[in-house]
Motif scaffolding. Structure first.
Motif, mmCIF file in Angstrom:
data_model
loop_
_atom_site.group_PDB
_atom_site.id
_atom_site.type_symbol
_atom_site.label_atom_id
_atom_site.label_comp_id
_atom_site.label_asym_id
_atom_site.label_seq_id
_atom_site.Cartn_x
_atom_site.Cartn_y
_atom_site.Cartn_z
ATOM 1 N N UNK A 153 11.797 4.949 23.630
ATOM 2 C CA UNK A 153 10.754 5.320 22.668
ATOM 3 C C UNK A 153 10.595 6.834 22.545
ATOM 4 N N UNK A 154 11.517 7.569 23.157
ATOM 5 C CA UNK A 154 11.411 9.032 23.100
ATOM 6 C C UNK A 154 10.297 9.533 23.998
ATOM 7 N N UNK A 155 9.877 8.707 24.948
ATOM 8 C CA UNK A 155 8.787 9.094 25.843
ATOM 9 C C UNK A 155 9.265 9.208 27.272
ATOM 10 N N UNK A 156 8.324 9.137 28.213
ATOM 11 C CA UNK A 156 8.705 9.205 29.624
ATOM 12 C C UNK A 156 7.636 8.531 30.462
ATOM 13 N N UNK A 157 7.937 8.372 31.742
ATOM 14 C CA UNK A 157 6.948 7.766 32.613
ATOM 15 C C UNK A 157 6.712 8.716 33.774
ATOM 16 N N UNK A 158 5.439 8.840 34.146
ATOM 17 C CA UNK A 158 5.060 9.815 35.172
ATOM 18 C C UNK A 158 4.276 9.074 36.242
ATOM 19 N N UNK A 196 -3.897 5.908 49.372
ATOM 20 C CA UNK A 196 -5.034 6.130 48.458
ATOM 21 C C UNK A 196 -4.863 5.452 47.106
ATOM 22 N N UNK A 197 -3.623 5.381 46.628
ATOM 23 C CA UNK A 197 -3.414 4.712 45.344
ATOM 24 C C UNK A 197 -2.451 5.458 44.438
ATOM 25 N N UNK A 198 -2.216 4.856 43.274
ATOM 26 C CA UNK A 198 -1.214 5.405 42.352
ATOM 27 C C UNK A 198 -1.716 5.331 40.918
ATOM 28 N N UNK A 199 -1.230 6.270 40.101
ATOM 29 C CA UNK A 199 -1.438 6.174 38.657
ATOM 30 C C UNK A 199 -0.086 6.353 37.979
ATOM 31 N N UNK A 200 0.307 5.351 37.234
ATOM 32 C CA UNK A 200 1.534 5.439 36.440
ATOM 33 C C UNK A 200 1.131 5.705 34.997
ATOM 34 N N UNK A 201 1.780 6.693 34.355
ATOM 35 C CA UNK A 201 1.472 7.000 32.957
ATOM 36 C C UNK A 201 2.707 6.800 32.111
ATOM 37 N N UNK A 202 2.583 5.900 31.156
ATOM 38 C CA UNK A 202 3.652 5.724 30.170
ATOM 39 C C UNK A 202 3.267 6.624 29.002
ATOM 40 N N UNK A 203 4.081 7.673 28.761
ATOM 41 C CA UNK A 203 3.718 8.663 27.732
ATOM 42 C C UNK A 203 4.626 8.471 26.527
ATOM 43 N N UNK A 204 4.019 8.162 25.383
ATOM 44 C CA UNK A 204 4.785 7.880 24.163
ATOM 45 C C UNK A 204 4.509 8.962 23.128
#
Ligand code: ADP
Length: 342
Positions: free
Chosen positions: A313-318, A325-333
């Motif tokens: 999609x021309x994006x990335x994942x961070x 403590x935990x995690x945050x996944x960001x799908x950036x489009x």
């Protein structure tokens, strides 16, 4: 026909055409003297010391070609970058009127072959474990006389079969997404997408005592993409967030419109990921804790799917994560409305 007659300068049409060929081409006369080098050959056979190896290989093979035989050799160059070149030389006409040497940079092909070999070995291993377990369980059930024990074994057998089937489904999904043949042109409603991604995981979340909040969509309401693939990506992130949470933990799914694009953030307060593993978790079959992934029924393919969907999609994942403590996944489009008023 000659490529470049001694008095023909600039070079002949054939010589100019060979300059456009990616492989290096060297043409020698019957005495082994070079009568033509195309542009790639001039580049590759420059005077750097590591190229002496290559020049030697060309000389050796041209001698063989002038004696009437075709031969090839691989040459490994270490500088300036590591490269594998394949040199092949063959006689022109018989008896030879000359010889042609062709040099091909096969580094990419070799790297891809190695990736493919590793992948096949990994897939075979991943499928062998559950099929071995299935065979063993079936054998044990056959000889089991206690109905209660037999029932428990059947439940385990069902779980192993389910895991096997999930791995195969994920592999099929991954190969379809990697091929990137489906057009990413749907107008995808983010609220609807996130609800569809979250709902299938509510039951597991509840059984684990994990609170899975309703998705919050702010700022952006629509992305352009392939709905099925985006759903698969977000669903994988939500599944992981639940799976790697502890009882009492909370999982949130939110969107945000930032300068980077439209972000779909999935966060948990679960076990987190050690810093040393963060760069590897997107590799196929990589798991931080194999034993835990096995109990939770993970296939090790979820994040590879997410990364491929993002790239398609021309994006990335961070990912941001702190162990314990935990995690945050960001799908950036990409934001298709950048520049518009909406
Ligand atoms: P799996 O099927 O094993 O979950 P994934 O490709 O989805 O495979 O994830 C790869 C690994 O990354 C997991 O095995 C796990 O160790 C780690 N991981 C992924 N998501 C999370 C998360 N939200 N919290 C902690 N660890 C995670």
């Amino acid at each position: 026909m000659t490529l470049r007659s001694p008095d023909a300068d600039p070079p002949s049409l054939l010589g100019a055409a060979l300059d456009g060929v990616a492989q290096a081409v060297v043409i020698c006369d019957p005495a082994g003297g070079v009568v033509f080098e195309n542009a790639a050959a001039r580049r590759i056979l420059s005077s750097r010391p590591s190229d002496a190896l290559l020049a030697q290989a060309v000389d050796d093979l041209v001698v063989c070609a002038l004696a009437g035989s075709t031969s090839e050799r691989r040459v490994e160059l270490l500088s300036p970058a590591r490269r594998t070149l394949e040199v092949r030389a063959f006689p022109v006409a018989s008896p030879p009127l000359g010889a042609v040497a062709v040099i091909d940079d096969i580094s990419d092909r070799i790297r891809l072959e190695a990736v493919r070999r590793d992948f096949v070995a990994n897939v075979s291993h991943e499928l062998k474990t559950p099929t071995g377990a299935l065979a063993l369980l079936a054998e044990t059930i056959e000889g089991e006389t206690d109905p209660e024990v037999a029932r428990r074994l059947v439940v385990r057998l069902g779980a192993e079969a389910e895991r096997l089937s999930r791995t195969i489904d994920d592999l099929l999904d991954l190969s379809r997404i990697e091929a990137n043949e489906s057009p990413a042109v749907d107008e995808v409603d983010l609220s609807e997408l996130l609800v569809a991604a979250v709902t299938p995981h509510r039951e597991v979340a509840q059984s684990m005592g994990v609170q899975l909040a309703a998705p919050v969509v702010t700022d952006a309401s629509v992305v352009v993409g392939n709905r099925r693939d985006l759903l698969s990506a977000v669903s994988n992130l939500v599944e992981n967030a639940v799976k790697y949470s502890e009882p009492g933990g909370e999982v949130a799914v939110e969107t945000a419109r930032t300068q980077r694009g439209i972000e779909i953030n999935v966060s948990d307060h679960g076990i987190g990921i050690p810093a040393r593993d963060l760069s590897r978790i997107f590799e196929r079959f990589y798991r931080v804790d194999r034993a835990r992934s096995r109990t939770t029924g993970g296939t090790g393919l979820g994040l590879s799917i997410v990364r491929h969907v993002a790239t398609n999609h021309g994006g990335r994942v961070k990912v941001r994560s702190v162990e314990g403590e935990g995690s945050t996944f960001s799908l950036i489009l990409p934001d298709s409305r950048v520049g518009s008023d909406t």
